[in-house]
Write an enzyme that holds these catalytic residues in place. Sequence first.
Site, PDB file in Angstrom:
ATOM      1  N   LYS A 249     -36.396  48.281  52.022  1.00 44.48           N
ATOM      2  CA  LYS A 249     -34.883  48.224  53.705  1.00 44.48           C
ATOM      3  C   LYS A 249     -35.155  49.458  54.540  1.00 44.48           C
ATOM      4  O   LYS A 249     -36.016  50.126  53.830  1.00 44.48           O
ATOM      5  CB  LYS A 249     -33.401  48.220  52.580  1.00 44.48           C
ATOM      6  CG  LYS A 249     -33.422  47.242  51.441  1.00 44.48           C
ATOM      7  CD  LYS A 249     -32.378  46.354  52.511  1.00 44.48           C
ATOM      8  CE  LYS A 249     -32.443  44.716  51.903  1.00 44.48           C
ATOM      9  NZ  LYS A 249     -30.664  44.696  51.720  1.00 44.48           N
ATOM     10  N   ARG A 290     -34.151  41.746  42.882  1.00 48.86           N
ATOM     11  CA  ARG A 290     -34.389  40.641  44.462  1.00 48.86           C
ATOM     12  C   ARG A 290     -35.482  41.546  45.104  1.00 48.86           C
ATOM     13  O   ARG A 290     -34.899  42.878  45.927  1.00 48.86           O
ATOM     14  CB  ARG A 290     -33.236  40.689  45.194  1.00 48.86           C
ATOM     15  CG  ARG A 290     -33.327  39.433  46.311  1.00 48.86           C
ATOM     16  CD  ARG A 290     -31.741  39.062  46.890  1.00 48.86           C
ATOM     17  NE  ARG A 290     -32.123  38.521  47.636  1.00 48.86           N
ATOM     18  CZ  ARG A 290     -32.434  38.348  48.987  1.00 48.86           C
ATOM     19  NH1 ARG A 290     -33.069  39.573  49.262  1.00 48.86           N
ATOM     20  NH2 ARG A 290     -32.925  37.455  49.880  1.00 48.86           N
TER      21      ARG A 290
END
Length: 313
Positions: A249, A290
Site C-alpha cells: 500500500k 491478504r
Amino acid sequence: MAAVYIYNSQMTFAPRPHFDWRLRTRTLALGERTLIMAIVNLTSDSFSGDGVARQDTGHTTAAGIAAAVAAVDSGADIIDLGAESTRPTSEPLSSEEEQLRLLPVLEGLLRERSQAIVSVDTYHAATARNAALMGAEIINDVSGLLWDKAMATTVASAHCGLLLMHTRGRPQDWRALPPLTPEEVVPLVQEGLREQLMVAQSAGISREHIVIDPGFGFGKLGRDNFALLTGLHQLSKLGYPLLAGVSRKAFLGEAVRAVQPADLPLAEARRTATIAANVAAVLNGAHILRVHDVQQAREAAAVTDAVKASGKW
C-alpha cells in the site's frame, strides 16, 4: 543523563479469539495461526504492477490460472481472484466485463487444484452469484455491501463466506476527502463496519459467515493508515475475525521512501515495509493477511504467531 529503559515482565499480548469461519461448503478455523490470502490480480492496471494482463497480454486466462496455481502450491490458504482495479484513476468495469476476465480463471484453477479455497474480489452481485455457482467459497466485497444493493441477499442465498470491508467513499472520491485526525480514524471505521454488519444481518447473512476488513487505503489517506494499524485491536470489540490487507500500500511506500535508493520497482520498494506492517497487524489481532508475496508473509506470520504464543515481549 543516561537513557532509562523500563521492562515490564507482565506485558503480554491480548489473546486472539478463535472463530470457525463458515464458507459455502466448508469451515476454516481462525485464530490458532495466521492464514494467508494470496492476491491474484487479473487486471492490466493493478496499483502494484502485478496484474497478469500486463504480464501476458492476450493470454490473461492462462496467466491467471498459472499465477493462482502457483499461489496454492506456495502454501496460500486462500486465493483471492480480482478482475477490477480500485486505484483512484481506474475505470470501473461492468459486471459482464469482470466475469469475462474472472470466471475462466476460477474454472481453470479449480480444475487444476480442486481443493483450493477461492475468494472472488467483487462488488457486483451478478459476478458473486455466478462465481459461487462455479465453486467460489468467499465473496470479498470492498464496498462492504454498499455499491450493489443486491449483494447482501446474493451472498446470503449462496451461503458464501463474506469479507466485509470498510471503505470511505468510492476510489474517484478519495483525493477530495477531508482529512481525519489520528483519534478519528478507528471510531470512524468501527462505526462504519457496525452499520455494514447490520445490513448483512438484515439480509440473512449469519455472523459465522463474516470476516471484517478495515480497508487500509480505501478512503484512509497517508498516515490515517498507521493510526488504523495501531488501533486495529480495537475492532475486535465488534466480535468478528479480522483481515488486514496492507500489502504494497502507498502509505508504506511513503514511510520508507527517504531511507531507500531511488527508482526501485514498486514491489521491491514496498516488500520489507509490507512484512513489517503484516507483523504489526498480526500482533494487533489480524487473523488473515491478504498479500502479494506468499512466502515472505508465511514466514513473517510464523514468527509473529510464535511471539504471540509466548505470551510476553
